[in-house]
Design a protein around this motif. Sequence first.
Motif, PDB file in Angstrom:
ATOM      1  N   ILE A  68      -7.107   5.793   1.664  1.00  0.00           N
ATOM      2  CA  ILE A  68      -7.424   4.810   0.625  1.00  0.00           C
ATOM      3  C   ILE A  68      -8.652   4.005   1.057  1.00  0.00           C
ATOM      4  O   ILE A  68      -8.691   3.490   2.175  1.00  0.00           O
ATOM      5  CB  ILE A  68      -6.220   3.871   0.389  1.00  0.00           C
TER       6      ILE A  68
ATOM      7  N   ARG B 153       1.019   5.622  -1.490  1.00  0.00           N
ATOM      8  CA  ARG B 153       0.118   6.762  -1.720  1.00  0.00           C
ATOM      9  C   ARG B 153      -0.676   6.644  -3.020  1.00  0.00           C
ATOM     10  O   ARG B 153      -1.795   7.127  -3.104  1.00  0.00           O
ATOM     11  CB  ARG B 153       0.902   8.064  -1.726  1.00  0.00           C
TER      12      ARG B 153
ATOM     13  N   VAL C 255       0.871  -1.179   0.000  1.00  0.00           N
ATOM     14  CA  VAL C 255       0.000   0.000   0.000  1.00  0.00           C
ATOM     15  C   VAL C 255       0.906   1.226   0.000  1.00  0.00           C
ATOM     16  O   VAL C 255       1.729   1.400   0.902  1.00  0.00           O
ATOM     17  CB  VAL C 255      -0.922   0.015   1.240  1.00  0.00           C
TER      18      VAL C 255
ATOM     19  N   ALA D 273      -3.285   2.413   4.538  1.00  0.00           N
ATOM     20  CA  ALA D 273      -4.493   2.764   3.767  1.00  0.00           C
ATOM     21  C   ALA D 273      -5.282   3.843   4.494  1.00  0.00           C
ATOM     22  O   ALA D 273      -5.746   4.814   3.877  1.00  0.00           O
ATOM     23  CB  ALA D 273      -5.354   1.527   3.535  1.00  0.00           C
TER      24      ALA D 273
ATOM     25  N   TYR E 289      -3.396   7.221   4.333  1.00  0.00           N
ATOM     26  CA  TYR E 289      -3.434   7.827   3.001  1.00  0.00           C
ATOM     27  C   TYR E 289      -4.851   8.086   2.498  1.00  0.00           C
ATOM     28  O   TYR E 289      -5.022   8.598   1.389  1.00  0.00           O
ATOM     29  CB  TYR E 289      -2.700   6.946   1.987  1.00  0.00           C
TER      30      TYR E 289
ATOM     31  N   THR F  21      -1.893   3.914  -4.283  1.00  0.00           N
ATOM     32  CA  THR F  21      -2.851   2.814  -4.229  1.00  0.00           C
ATOM     33  C   THR F  21      -4.261   3.402  -4.198  1.00  0.00           C
ATOM     34  O   THR F  21      -4.524   4.368  -3.487  1.00  0.00           O
ATOM     35  CB  THR F  21      -2.605   1.938  -2.974  1.00  0.00           C
ATOM     36  N   ASN F  22      -5.167   2.808  -4.997  1.00  0.00           N
ATOM     37  CA  ASN F  22      -6.540   3.302  -5.070  1.00  0.00           C
ATOM     38  C   ASN F  22      -7.514   2.522  -4.202  1.00  0.00           C
ATOM     39  O   ASN F  22      -8.594   3.020  -3.895  1.00  0.00           O
ATOM     40  CB  ASN F  22      -7.049   3.248  -6.514  1.00  0.00           C
ATOM     41  N   LEU F  23      -7.150   1.283  -3.820  1.00  0.00           N
ATOM     42  CA  LEU F  23      -8.094   0.422  -3.115  1.00  0.00           C
ATOM     43  C   LEU F  23      -7.340  -0.662  -2.355  1.00  0.00           C
ATOM     44  O   LEU F  23      -6.384  -1.233  -2.873  1.00  0.00           O
ATOM     45  CB  LEU F  23      -9.035  -0.224  -4.143  1.00  0.00           C
TER      46      LEU F  23
END
Length: 160
Positions: A77, A45, A43, A72, A75, A47-49
């Motif tokens: 996420i 910065r 994970v 997550a 950030y 990362t979207n999911l």
Amino acid sequence: MAVELNSSAIKGSVAFTGRLACMTRAEAFEVVRKHGGAPSQAVIRRTNLLIVGELGWPLLDDGRPSNKLTRATTYGIPVVSERRFLEWIGKAVPDGLQKTYSGEQLGALSKLSSETIQELVQFGLLDERGGSSGFVTWPARGRLRSYWRTGFDCRRSFVA
């Protein structure tokens, strides 16, 4: 407040935490690739999911969140359950067939405050949609119950 996502969420950078119940990590990575996404081991910065596996648990034995879950959250996420991921790829039971509870009902059943319930949603331990929440998985339900019985303090444990 939980972010409402749809299947397009797996078209970005996707990471997994915990053990998946329905496929291996390699198979999950391949599914993400087939749906136009980029699977990631970590994970970061960008990362979207983050997807939480049903058999794994995003908490360490002492109740603190896993490193991936902590990152997550730091950030911002979104975190979703393996069940939601499976729905997005057409391999899970739709929400309408899953039992859900209002925040008030969960509070009454568990003796947890609404703030604590929202923290559990934020960390992907409860799945919230349309004002109702359901346990992410049966193993998650059992693990939460054991934490509640031993006096687990979510607010203390979820501080990054």
